[in-house]
Write an enzyme that holds these catalytic residues in place. Sequence first.
Site, short mmCIF file in Angstrom:
data_model
loop_
_atom_site.label_atom_id
_atom_site.label_comp_id
_atom_site.label_asym_id
_atom_site.label_seq_id
_atom_site.Cartn_x
_atom_site.Cartn_y
_atom_site.Cartn_z
CE1 TYR A 141 -7.31 -0.09 -5.38
CE2 TYR A 141 -5.73 1.69 -5.14
CZ TYR A 141 -6.08 0.36 -4.96
OH TYR A 141 -5.21 -0.49 -4.37
NE ARG A 189 -8.76 6.64 -4.64
CZ ARG A 189 -7.97 7.60 -4.19
NH1 ARG A 189 -7.69 8.66 -4.96
NH2 ARG A 189 -7.44 7.53 -2.99
CD GLU A 224 -0.46 -8.53 -1.13
OE1 GLU A 224 -1.26 -7.76 -0.55
OE2 GLU A 224 -0.55 -9.77 -1.07
CB CYS A 259 -28.33 14.78 -10.73
SG CYS A 259 -29.64 15.81 -10.09
CD GLU A 260 -25.82 12.49 -5.78
OE1 GLU A 260 -25.63 13.14 -4.72
OE2 GLU A 260 -26.67 11.59 -5.89
N GLY A 300 0.82 -1.21 0.00
CA GLY A 300 0.00 0.00 0.00
C GLY A 300 0.85 1.26 0.00
CE1 TYR A 352 -12.81 4.95 0.17
CE2 TYR A 352 -11.93 5.30 -2.01
CZ TYR A 352 -12.51 4.48 -1.09
OH TYR A 352 -12.81 3.18 -1.42
N GLY A 359 0.49 -2.09 -4.32
CA GLY A 359 -0.78 -1.41 -4.57
C GLY A 359 -0.69 -0.39 -5.69
NE ARG A 360 -3.20 4.13 -3.27
CZ ARG A 360 -4.30 4.63 -2.71
NH1 ARG A 360 -4.72 5.82 -3.05
NH2 ARG A 360 -4.97 3.93 -1.81
#
Length: 463
Positions: free
Chosen positions: A418, A357, A314, A388-389, A272, A361, A316-317
Amino acid sequence: MHSADSPPAPGWLSVPDDANDLVEAVWPQSAERDASGELRIGGVGVGELARTYGTPLQVIDENEVRRRASVLRAAFDRAATAHGTSARVYYAGKALLTTSIVRWVLDEGLNVDVCTGGELEVALAGGADAGRLGFHGNNKSVAELERAVQVGVGTIIIDSVIEIERLAAIVSRTGASQRVMLRVNSGVHAETHDFLATAHEDQKFGFPLDHAAAAVTRIREVDGLVFTGLHCHIGSQIFGVAGFRESASRVLDLHQQLLEGGEIPQLNLGGGFGIAYTRVDDPTPIADLAEAIVSTVAEGCAARGIPLPDLSFEPGRAIVGNAGVTLYEIGTTKDVTLDSAVRRYVSVDGGMSDNARPALYGAQYSARLASRTGTGEPVLVRVVGKHCESGDIVVDHEYLPADVTPGDLLAVAATGAYCAPLSSNYNHVPRPPIVAVADGVSRVIVRGESIADLLARDAGISQ
């Protein structure tokens, strides 16, 4: 530049000297502006990309993915070899998985981790040897486990007692031999620069350390299950090594205890590792991470008088995140008065359907005018989508040239991880294509959707 006419920027964001600049750590190495000011990625101009494939468009720099995969593998190989062990690096399928990307990371010597039956099938379709796959997940179905055992997945990471019994039944019935690891919670959770160490983590993944020994005893009782080691993951977008060091120390205590019941050849410490989304992000260099983490494990094993296992990581991104750039066309701009200040809203033709995201987040991103060089002074803007948010925000805070206008192309950096996997058809917006660029050539690696594709799924339409 701050005045009564512009809202204050957040403390971490300063006015750039040039609102057209490309911060090296945020963008792919190939990102550059040509003589006309147009952004080019992988040797391909954004205007050509937009004309050919439309917008929104996710662009992945193939050479950037390969470079980062190679750098990570080499760094952990060097660190492990220096301490007399070996290291595996797993590409995180959940970050962005396509058959093309599977081939790229395999070519660079990486393994691949998957966490669903769908990801497993994509990895296999991409040509992965099942032995180079790790299978994660807190709720693997019986069918998924049967498929994993059938194709010979290299390692299944066990996440619950129920999963042990499911696998026991499968290997008993089939006569297969399956390598497994046990995911444990070290009580350390890390996000960016900070980490929290507690007795237990309140989360859905893994076994508490004080429950793990009983689970391993049960695994070792099952003919056909081969226990190879412990797996621990402490978070994502992590800067620094302090959290990894604390977690490794705790996991090694358990590892030492379990050695009384038999050999344990492997240890997976997760990853990560963080990346730069904005100019203020300062990720820890991969070589420093690799050396610090491997040294911690080696020193911990020596202090305990136990063998140093083979290690797995690992990241990750860290492999694909900065290799991705999303292109949008600007549709409208609007200045909104807030008391004595004004905020400029820049609306683009995508939004939370292609990048959830920020809404999920509060993630921060960087954006740049892409089709040309802007000439206006920097103005503080909020880039928003077409959904529409009110929470449909693509880039919460950014400086763009004041002359930004409808029809301009806007590029948002570090969208390789992601974004596409979390995409949706909210408001019946089709998901965009994913295009790979390299050495001046572009090609579709995931086809985009059309309105016709969406309508084809609606069973209420008369045939």
